[in-house]
Enzyme design. Structure first.
Site, PDB file in Angstrom:
ATOM      1  N   THR A 107      -1.450 -11.917   9.438  1.00 41.73           N
ATOM      2  CA  THR A 107      -1.081 -10.707   8.929  1.00 41.73           C
ATOM      3  C   THR A 107      -0.503  -9.775  10.367  1.00 41.73           C
ATOM      4  OG1 THR A 107      -2.415  -8.151   7.976  1.00 41.73           O
ATOM      5  CG2 THR A 107      -3.747  -9.372   9.717  1.00 41.73           C
TER       6      THR A 107
ATOM      7  N   SER B  63      16.065  -5.816   2.401  1.00 40.57           N
ATOM      8  CA  SER B  63      14.870  -6.576   1.441  1.00 40.57           C
ATOM      9  C   SER B  63      15.072  -6.620   0.461  1.00 40.57           C
ATOM     10  CB  SER B  63      13.608  -6.441   2.904  1.00 40.57           C
ATOM     11  OG  SER B  63      12.800  -5.428   2.291  1.00 40.57           O
TER      12      SER B  63
ATOM     13  N   CYS C 102       1.877   2.703  14.310  1.00 30.65           N
ATOM     14  CA  CYS C 102       0.732   1.215  13.809  1.00 30.65           C
ATOM     15  C   CYS C 102       0.379   0.718  15.621  1.00 30.65           C
ATOM     16  CB  CYS C 102       3.227   0.603  14.255  1.00 30.65           C
ATOM     17  SG  CYS C 102       3.485   0.916  12.569  1.00 30.65           S
TER      18      CYS C 102
ATOM     19  N   THR D 244       9.643 -13.678   3.241  1.00 32.63           N
ATOM     20  CA  THR D 244       9.675 -15.186   4.345  1.00 32.63           C
ATOM     21  C   THR D 244       7.987 -15.192   4.678  1.00 32.63           C
ATOM     22  OG1 THR D 244      11.772 -13.584   4.941  1.00 32.63           O
ATOM     23  CG2 THR D 244       9.748 -14.631   6.739  1.00 32.63           C
ATOM     24  N   ARG D 245       6.728 -14.156   4.547  1.00 31.45           N
ATOM     25  CA  ARG D 245       5.600 -13.933   5.153  1.00 31.45           C
ATOM     26  C   ARG D 245       4.870 -15.314   4.181  1.00 31.45           C
ATOM     27  NH1 ARG D 245       3.177  -8.784   4.216  1.00 31.45           N
ATOM     28  NH2 ARG D 245       5.104  -8.308   3.857  1.00 31.45           N
TER      29      ARG D 245
ATOM     30  N   ASN E  14       9.616 -10.066   6.142  1.00 34.18           N
ATOM     31  CA  ASN E  14       9.970  -9.405   4.866  1.00 34.18           C
ATOM     32  C   ASN E  14       8.834 -10.232   3.810  1.00 34.18           C
ATOM     33  OD1 ASN E  14      11.095 -11.253   3.430  1.00 34.18           O
ATOM     34  ND2 ASN E  14      12.942 -10.542   4.198  1.00 34.18           N
ATOM     35  N   VAL E  15       8.543  -9.831   2.456  1.00 33.44           N
ATOM     36  CA  VAL E  15       7.384 -10.525   1.437  1.00 33.44           C
ATOM     37  C   VAL E  15       7.692 -11.904   1.637  1.00 33.44           C
ATOM     38  CG1 VAL E  15       6.252 -10.363  -0.739  1.00 33.44           C
ATOM     39  CG2 VAL E  15       6.821  -8.708   0.413  1.00 33.44           C
TER      40      VAL E  15
ATOM     41  N   ARG F 289       4.422 -11.434  10.862  1.00 36.50           N
ATOM     42  CA  ARG F 289       6.165 -11.130  10.622  1.00 36.50           C
ATOM     43  C   ARG F 289       7.238 -10.914   9.342  1.00 36.50           C
ATOM     44  NH1 ARG F 289       7.996  -8.003  14.532  1.00 36.50           N
ATOM     45  NH2 ARG F 289       8.845  -6.717  12.252  1.00 36.50           N
TER      46      ARG F 289
ATOM     47  N   SER G 191      -0.691  -6.908  10.317  1.00 32.40           N
ATOM     48  CA  SER G 191      -1.295  -5.118  10.581  1.00 32.40           C
ATOM     49  C   SER G 191      -2.783  -5.424  11.549  1.00 32.40           C
ATOM     50  CB  SER G 191      -1.377  -5.092   9.533  1.00 32.40           C
ATOM     51  OG  SER G 191      -2.137  -4.131   9.147  1.00 32.40           O
ATOM     52  N   LEU G 192      -2.779  -4.046  12.630  1.00 28.12           N
ATOM     53  CA  LEU G 192      -3.906  -3.905  13.144  1.00 28.12           C
ATOM     54  C   LEU G 192      -5.017  -3.762  12.356  1.00 28.12           C
ATOM     55  CD1 LEU G 192      -2.641  -2.412  16.214  1.00 28.12           C
ATOM     56  CD2 LEU G 192      -3.544  -4.919  16.059  1.00 28.12           C
ATOM     57  N   ARG G 193      -4.346  -2.835  10.976  1.00 28.05           N
ATOM     58  CA  ARG G 193      -5.677  -2.414  10.423  1.00 28.05           C
ATOM     59  C   ARG G 193      -6.637  -3.230   9.127  1.00 28.05           C
ATOM     60  NH1 ARG G 193      -5.573  -1.671   5.313  1.00 28.05           N
ATOM     61  NH2 ARG G 193      -3.039  -1.993   5.261  1.00 28.05           N
ATOM     62  N   ARG G 194      -4.691  -4.511   9.201  1.00 28.77           N
ATOM     63  CA  ARG G 194      -5.971  -5.389   8.196  1.00 28.77           C
ATOM     64  C   ARG G 194      -7.472  -6.557   8.529  1.00 28.77           C
ATOM     65  NH1 ARG G 194       0.151  -5.877   5.143  1.00 28.77           N
ATOM     66  NH2 ARG G 194      -1.015  -4.229   3.269  1.00 28.77           N
ATOM     67  N   LYS G 195      -5.808  -6.677  10.460  1.00 27.61           N
ATOM     68  CA  LYS G 195      -7.112  -7.830  10.602  1.00 27.61           C
ATOM     69  C   LYS G 195      -8.594  -7.503  11.199  1.00 27.61           C
ATOM     70  CE  LYS G 195      -7.356  -9.817  15.392  1.00 27.61           C
ATOM     71  NZ  LYS G 195      -5.750  -9.876  16.850  1.00 27.61           N
TER      72      LYS G 195
ATOM     73  N   LYS H  96       4.763   4.176   3.635  1.00 27.03           N
ATOM     74  CA  LYS H  96       3.570   3.505   4.982  1.00 27.03           C
ATOM     75  C   LYS H  96       4.250   3.713   6.416  1.00 27.03           C
ATOM     76  CE  LYS H  96       3.161  -1.255   3.506  1.00 27.03           C
ATOM     77  NZ  LYS H  96       3.702  -1.840   4.961  1.00 27.03           N
ATOM     78  N   ASP H  97       5.889   3.486   5.782  1.00 30.04           N
ATOM     79  CA  ASP H  97       6.010   2.820   7.593  1.00 30.04           C
ATOM     80  C   ASP H  97       7.006   3.917   7.913  1.00 30.04           C
ATOM     81  OD1 ASP H  97       6.019  -0.124   6.658  1.00 30.04           O
ATOM     82  OD2 ASP H  97       7.671  -0.051   4.959  1.00 30.04           O
TER      83      ASP H  97
END
Length: 303
Positions: free
Chosen positions: A121, A12, A234, A148-149, A145-146, A143, A123-127, A80-81
């Site tokens: 998003t 990416s 995740c 694409t989102r 890459n940057v 989902r 991300s469960l954390r952000r949600k 973080k990944d």
């Protein structure tokens, strides 16, 4: 060093930026390098939420295999990944100086914050944190890459999407219609880059030591230790952030329910010399303060 250091990376735009950053640093030290991009499983499957894929290290596994089979010498990751437990034979070689750790909102106007709205998003954390603050809103999975989102946000009738600030800043894609989410606790190690190498490759590991940023390393290790004890990865909405202020470390972290209605949080300050095992200590306090029951509910809901 006479050999060429083969650098593995996802393909990416952001991952390539990160790998080229490491490549430039190594070449400045006089080493020869070669960049070897690969596609990860996480990049290939964009139709399924990450937590449903059930694979640890969805963005790192392909590079792990390439390293273990001798195709590359080092790999560069968004830290973080990276799973908190690395594959046998692979070790952390350098944590680069941390960039912006915040999350940001890319939006189409902010009127929706005071009414109903839809946030995107993956991300469960952000949600969870968004729904905790804005319970009348809904969320959709996002989902890719940057780039694409950002395109998906543009093409859909969502009100906004949440991104890591560092990712957008690194490739100069932060739009004007963005808002820093100062209240949102970031993912453990968000904004940090990690270089891994083979444990038995002492020559390469010695070279990479010069790229390591000790303060960043202390902070992200504390956050990831917290994550590891809570068994996050995740599959749970977990945020953690450690920052060094003078001779002290400020640490804040939280575990949220999937709908954001419940949370168990902790906020502490300690001396830097007390950093070892502090992430674990905080995680155990969270677990004993209702976090264990919360984690059981999260696992049950996701299985």
């Amino acid at each position: 060093m006479s050999k060429v250091i083969r650098i593995g990376t996802r393909d990416s735009e952001l991952a390539l930026w990160q790998a080229k950053n490491v490549q430039a640093a190594l070449e400045k030290l006089g080493h020869k390098t070669e960049l070897l991009p690969v596609k990860s499983t996480g990049d290939l499957n964009l139709d399924q939420p990450l937590y449903e894929m059930g694979i640890s290290g969805i963005f790192t596994k392909t590079l792990d295999v390439a390293m273990l089979t001798g195709k590359i010498d080092i790999a560069v990751h968004s830290m973080k990944d990276v799973p908190t437990a690395l594959p046998k034979g692979i070790v952390e070689a350098a944590v680069l100086i941390r960039a912006n750790s915040k999350d940001i909102l890319i939006h189409k106007g902010l009127d929706f914050l005071n009414s109903e709205g839809t946030i995107a998003t993956g991300s469960l954390r952000r949600k969870a944190q968004w729904l905790n603050k804005y319970p009348s809103h809904s969320s959709v999975d996002l989902r890719g890459n940057v780039n694409t989102r950002l395109k998906k946000l543009e093409d859909n009738n969502w009100d906004g999407a949440i991104f890591a600030a560092a990712g957008l800043e690194r490739i100069n894609l932060t739009p004007e219609n963005s808002l820093d989410l100062d209240w949102m606790i970031p993912a453990p190690a968000q904004g940090a880059m990690l270089v891994v190498a083979m444990e038995n490759d002492t020559e390469t590991r010695d070279i990479l030591k010069s790229l390591n940023h000790r303060e960043s390393e202390i902070c992200v290790h504390m956050e990831r230790e917290f994550l590891k004890i809570l068994e996050g990865g995740c599959t749970a909405p977990i945020g953690a952030l450690a920052t060094i202020e003078g001779n002290e470390i400020s640490f804040k972290a939280a575990l949220f329910s999937l709908d954001g209605k419940k949370q168990v949080s902790i906020e502490r300050r300690i001396a830097i010399e007390d950093a070892p095992n502090f992430g674990k200590e905080c995680a155990l306090k969270v677990l004993n303060n209702g976090g264990r029951v919360l984690m059981e509910g999260i696992k049950e809901a996701l299985n």
